[in-house]
Design an enzyme around this catalytic site. Structure first.
Site, mmCIF file in Angstrom:
data_model
loop_
_atom_site.group_PDB
_atom_site.id
_atom_site.type_symbol
_atom_site.label_atom_id
_atom_site.label_comp_id
_atom_site.label_asym_id
_atom_site.label_seq_id
_atom_site.Cartn_x
_atom_site.Cartn_y
_atom_site.Cartn_z
ATOM 1 N N HIS A 185 8.490 3.460 27.000
ATOM 2 C CA HIS A 185 9.440 2.371 27.172
ATOM 3 C C HIS A 185 10.361 2.749 28.318
ATOM 4 C CE1 HIS A 185 11.801 -1.143 26.032
ATOM 5 N NE2 HIS A 185 12.805 -0.418 26.511
ATOM 6 N N CYS A 186 10.407 1.910 29.337
ATOM 7 C CA CYS A 186 11.154 2.270 30.547
ATOM 8 C C CYS A 186 12.441 1.468 30.615
ATOM 9 C CB CYS A 186 10.288 2.000 31.780
ATOM 10 S SG CYS A 186 11.173 2.327 33.305
ATOM 11 N N ILE A 187 13.600 2.182 30.565
ATOM 12 C CA ILE A 187 14.876 1.463 30.594
ATOM 13 C C ILE A 187 15.152 0.874 31.977
ATOM 14 C CG2 ILE A 187 16.013 2.627 28.663
ATOM 15 C CD1 ILE A 187 17.214 4.590 30.616
#
Ligand SMILES: [Zn+2]
Ligand SMILES: [Zn+2]
Length: 408
Positions: A185-187
């Site tokens: 999951h890439c912020i």
């Protein structure tokens, strides 16, 4: 705008925080000072503050903060995307108006393209579906990759989504859904990186790396030209004809003389290694035919193997499959030839009809003796990233299995 010292400190601070945020949780950097610092900033310092609040106010402030912290960590929000966009926009607003009159038409054209690309790919990476698994598309996602009977086994169900987990998928606690070929999951894009947007993510990294490099080099050529004008004896590298103090002083003068270009050039050059590092790491994962999620699983297998708890036996071709939980065939050109299991007592598994495969169990001591089913060789791995739904068949008359053996 800012004084020279403040600017340099600010640029160093931003670069450092980006570095720790980017690299702190990479499996490759586990047990390094970077991971420890990441833990200090994100776990230990907040825990210390919580303990203090507990003692002073009975935990009232931390109650609010925990709710806020949970929202920041476990919910989707645009804060980091905003931070990333703000750095891009502010740097470009500081840099471009001063640089524009100094460059030729061809350079102007390349600057427009290089500046526009990260925005385009950021939008596409954020806006496209990373491969969320729903009851409607689960059959499609099951048909993408076969189970390798090591990292992914058929018949497992996501407890939250109540759906079968296709091979290479993972439930994301932030997106609150299962994601096909989940990477992480890439912020920075406020979304998962998965089967549906991995190519946009890779292009975003590539275009940001190009932007930083190009901006850095262009700025550097302007700065050095100005310094030469003022001090004709000065040379960029190696420092000669003057003391180190004079050499650095000339750099300081160059940056201060036009703080806008100086500061953004410094920021671009300092963030370059970070972005290139992340890009090279992501490309390395593509080369290995794996994902960030899978490297974590492989590192757990590595520990089990070193302790002697991992066993393997062969999986004959065309082994029967349970059609209720696994498709008869997928678009992937190869099937697993092995089954790996761990046991609690370090003894080979007892005979159990639920464990597939046949033949005797052999203990595996190292990952070097294990085949990664999802690695077809660099070219096909890249095709898998960039061409969604690609059906791997034969290239010319050459069967893909042969091609795969040769690329190893
Ligand atoms: Zn799920
Ligand atoms: Zn996610």
């Amino acid at each position: 705008m800012f004084s020279f010292k403040t600017t340099v400190l600010l640029v160093l601070f931003i670069s450092f925080m980006v570095f720790v945020a980017f690299f702190g949780r990479l499996p490759a950097l586990r047990r390094t000072p970077i991971a420890k610092l990441h833990k200090l900033i994100w776990v230990q310092i907040p825990n210390g503050v919580l303990a203090m609040d507990q003692a002073l106010t009975g935990g009232r402030i931390s109650g609010y903060l925990t709710r806020f912290g949970n929202f920041m960590v476990y919910d989707r929000h645009w804060t980091v995307v905003g931070f990333f966009l703000a750095i891009l926009v502010v740097s470009e607003c500081m840099y471009l108006p001063h640089m524009w009159p100094k460059i030729g038409t061809f350079t102007k054209l390349t600057v427009v393209i290089v500046v526009a690309m990260p925005y385009t790919f950021l939008y596409l990476a954020c806006a496209s579906d990373p491969g969320y698994i729903t009851p409607e598309n689960i059959n499609y996602h099951l048909s993408l990759y076969p189970y390798d009977h090591t990292l992914f086994r058929p018949g497992r169900e996501c407890k939250t989504c109540r759906l079968l987990k296709p091979a290479r998928s993972k439930h994301c606690s932030v997106c609150k859904r299962c994601v096909a070929k989940s990477d992480h999951h890439c912020i920075f894009i406020n979304s998962c990186v998965g089967y549906g947007n991995q190519h946009w993510f890779l292009l975003l990294l590539t275009s940001t790396a190009l932007l930083c490099t190009y901006g850095g080099i262009l700025g550097l050529s302007h700065l050095t030209a100005r310094i030469y004008q003022k001090a004709p004896n000065w040379s960029m590298w190696p420092p000669k004809n003057m003391s180190m103090n004079q050499y650095l002083g000339a750099w300081g003068w160059g940056i201060q003389e036009n703080v806008n270009i100086g500061a953004t050039t410094l920021l671009a050059l300092l963030t370059c290694p970070l972005i290139w590092g992340l890009l090279i790491y992501t490309l390395y994962l593509v080369y290995c035919g794996t994902t960030t999620n899978e490297t974590l699983k492989w590192s757990e297998w590595k520990e089990d193997m070193q302790e002697g708890y991992a066993f393997r036996r062969s999986m004959p071709p065309n082994s029967p499959k349970n059609k209720l939980v696994e498709p008869a065939c997928t678009r992937w050109p190869v099937e697993t030839e092995q089954v790996l299991v761990t046991t609690m007592d370090g003894e080979p598994p007892k005979e159990d009809s639920r464990i597939p495969g046949e033949g005797p169990w052999e203990r595996v001591w190292s990952l070097n003796h294990i085949e990664n089913l999802y690695d077809l060789g660099l070219w096909d791995n890249l095709v898998d990233v960039f061409v969604p739904n690609y059906t791997f068949g034969t290239r010319g008359d050459e069967p893909i299995v042969e091609r795969r053996r040769r690329t190893r």
